[in-house]
Design a protein around this motif. Structure first.
Motif, PDB file in Angstrom:
ATOM      1  N   UNK A  64       8.997  18.395 -87.793  1.00 20.36           N
ATOM      2  CA  UNK A  64       7.751  18.097 -88.536  1.00 20.36           C
ATOM      3  C   UNK A  64       7.541  16.611 -88.724  1.00 20.36           C
ATOM      4  N   UNK A  65       8.624  15.842 -88.643  1.00 22.42           N
ATOM      5  CA  UNK A  65       8.512  14.402 -88.867  1.00 22.42           C
ATOM      6  C   UNK A  65       8.473  13.598 -87.561  1.00 22.42           C
ATOM      7  N   UNK A  71       8.208  10.750 -79.644  1.00 28.88           N
ATOM      8  CA  UNK A  71       9.394  11.605 -79.684  1.00 28.88           C
ATOM      9  C   UNK A  71       9.119  12.939 -79.007  1.00 28.88           C
ATOM     10  N   UNK A  72       7.928  13.513 -79.318  1.00 29.16           N
ATOM     11  CA  UNK A  72       7.554  14.780 -78.681  1.00 29.16           C
ATOM     12  C   UNK A  72       7.494  14.631 -77.164  1.00 29.16           C
ATOM     13  N   UNK A 128       9.656  16.047 -71.866  1.00 26.82           N
ATOM     14  CA  UNK A 128      10.147  15.598 -70.553  1.00 26.82           C
ATOM     15  C   UNK A 128      11.546  16.123 -70.290  1.00 26.82           C
ATOM     16  N   UNK A 129      12.405  16.053 -71.300  1.00 26.86           N
ATOM     17  CA  UNK A 129      13.774  16.551 -71.148  1.00 26.86           C
ATOM     18  C   UNK A 129      13.773  18.047 -70.867  1.00 26.86           C
ATOM     19  N   UNK A 130      12.908  18.794 -71.559  1.00 28.26           N
ATOM     20  CA  UNK A 130      12.835  20.250 -71.359  1.00 28.26           C
ATOM     21  C   UNK A 130      12.385  20.569 -69.933  1.00 28.26           C
TER      22      UNK A 130
END
Length: 400
Positions: free
Chosen positions: A64-65, A70-71, A76-78
């Motif tokens: 949530x923060x 960051x998202x 990208x990693x996923x």
């Protein structure tokens, strides 16, 4: 001494006064309000590194923060993980895909041998469709020139050696030769070709192959034996097809891949070829009395084996051939990226000796041959004494 511990400042009407004494008498008179000590713990400002500061930060694991950056990193990693875990195994599986060549039971269905060998063929007449420097002659003329003839053990197909530069007519527009096409057409099977002598020499382009001449390339082409000029590169086995037939897949064979795209419009109709050893064609092959070329054509793929005269499997000799016992093929054309059933059908067996043309003529200068191809062919009849096929028999087996 004792002080009131009230939790608030003491209420006084005026300044308090008191006297401090010690053993020697009065020391000093002090006036003013007494000091105040609260029982409440004083709050300290947060400092980096202490527990109080750490408790004011947002937890990294709480999505949530997270900020947009960051998202983006997480997504990208996923995606990378998904590619590694899903796509990579699929590619590995595709690279390792290979047809199941389960053993089939074959029985003899057709045979070409002895004095009736050419009775099962039609003679192509006229100029060469591949732009060769030949006149393909009809059966009567071929027999009168001794270009095709048989014995009880062999069938011969030759290039004319009688017409020279002083003959009338001469060979200035092409030399006499032969091309025959089997009357029977096939859609699959096991083909066993007993080859005793292969044609070679400057300007020659012989071939033992299967095709549907009336529907080429739609119904495909299978080259069993093919070479040009002095045949110093050995035998080549090649498929020619319409689009969507490639051999850039797992294969099990002893031959060397030349090209992987079978599409006839690629690389000037080079097809997807496989080359065998130098001894698999030409003078060395002939000196060893030739051997057997076996070709299995089925839905799972097309495979070819080359056996020297001293290494012919006994099941072939006994007319009970079993390709599953022959080991690795010389050339392997699996159906992984090529629908064999739709690309190959209505095939006739074809034997010919072309001269010059779009292959032999194009590489003539690099083959160490004299003059130029057409002049050499026209003016040197004696150069073609080795330009002949000799076959023991052709046998065609069907799966039962």
């Amino acid at each position: 001494m004792g002080w009131e511990n009230s939790g608030r400042m003491p209420k006084t009407a005026g300044p308090a006064s008191f006297e401090v004494r010690d053993a020697g008498g009065p020391v000093e008179l002090v006036s003013g309000p007494p000091p105040y000590y609260s029982t409440e713990q004083q709050q300290l400002p947060p400092r980096r590194g202490n527990m109080a500061y750490a408790q004011t930060k947002t937890p990294w694991w709480n999505a949530r923060y997270w900020r947009k950056r960051t998202w983006a990193i997480v997504v990208t990693i996923i995606v990378i993980i998904l590619v590694v875990c899903i796509v990579a195994p699929l590619e590995v599986a595709k690279a390792n895909k290979y047809p199941d060549y389960t053993a089939l039971n074959y029985t003899l269905s057709d045979s070409y041998n002895g004095t009736t060998f050419f009775d099962k063929f039609d003679y192509f007449t006229g100029y060469d469709p591949a732009s060769g420097f030949v006149h393909y002659v009809p059966q009567e003329q071929a027999e009168s020139l001794n270009l095709t003839y048989t014995t009880t053990d062999s069938a011969f197909l030759k290039v004319d050696t009688s017409v020279g530069p002083t003959s009338s007519p001469d060979a200035s527009t092409g030399r006499f030769s032969v091309r025959v096409t089997s009357k029977t057409q096939y859609d699959s099977g096991l083909f066993v070709f007993d080859v005793k002598h292969t044609p070679y020499g400057c300007g020659t382009w012989p071939a033992l192959w299967l095709a549907d001449p009336d529907h080429w390339p739609d119904n495909g082409e299978i080259d069993v034996m093919e070479a040009v000029n002095n045949a110093t590169d050995g035998n080549q086995m090649t498929l020619h097809t319409t689009d969507q037939c490639t051999m850039d897949v797992k294969r099990k064979m002893s031959g060397s891949t030349l090209t992987a795209d079978c599409y006839n419009a690629t690389d000037d109709n080079a097809g997807c070829g496989v080359s065998d050893a130098v001894s698999s064609y030409g003078s060395t092959y002939n000196e060893a009395d030739g051997g057997i070329m076996a070709m299995e054509w089925r839905a799972e793929g097309i495979r070819l084996w080359a056996f020297g005269r001293d290494g012919i499997p006994t099941d072939i000799t006994n007319k009970s051939p079993d390709p599953s016992t022959w080991g690795e093929a010389t050339a392997d054309f699996p159906d992984t990226n090529c629908d064999i059933g739709s690309h190959f059908k209505n095939q006739s067996i074809i034997v010919n000796i072309d001269l010059c043309g779009s292959w032999a003529g194009n590489v003539y200068a690099q083959s160490g041959c004299p003059s130029n191809c057409t002049d050499y062919v026209a003016n040197n009849p004696d150069a073609f004494t080795n330009a002949f096929w000799e076959f023991g028999s052709f046998e065609v087996y069907k799966a039962s």
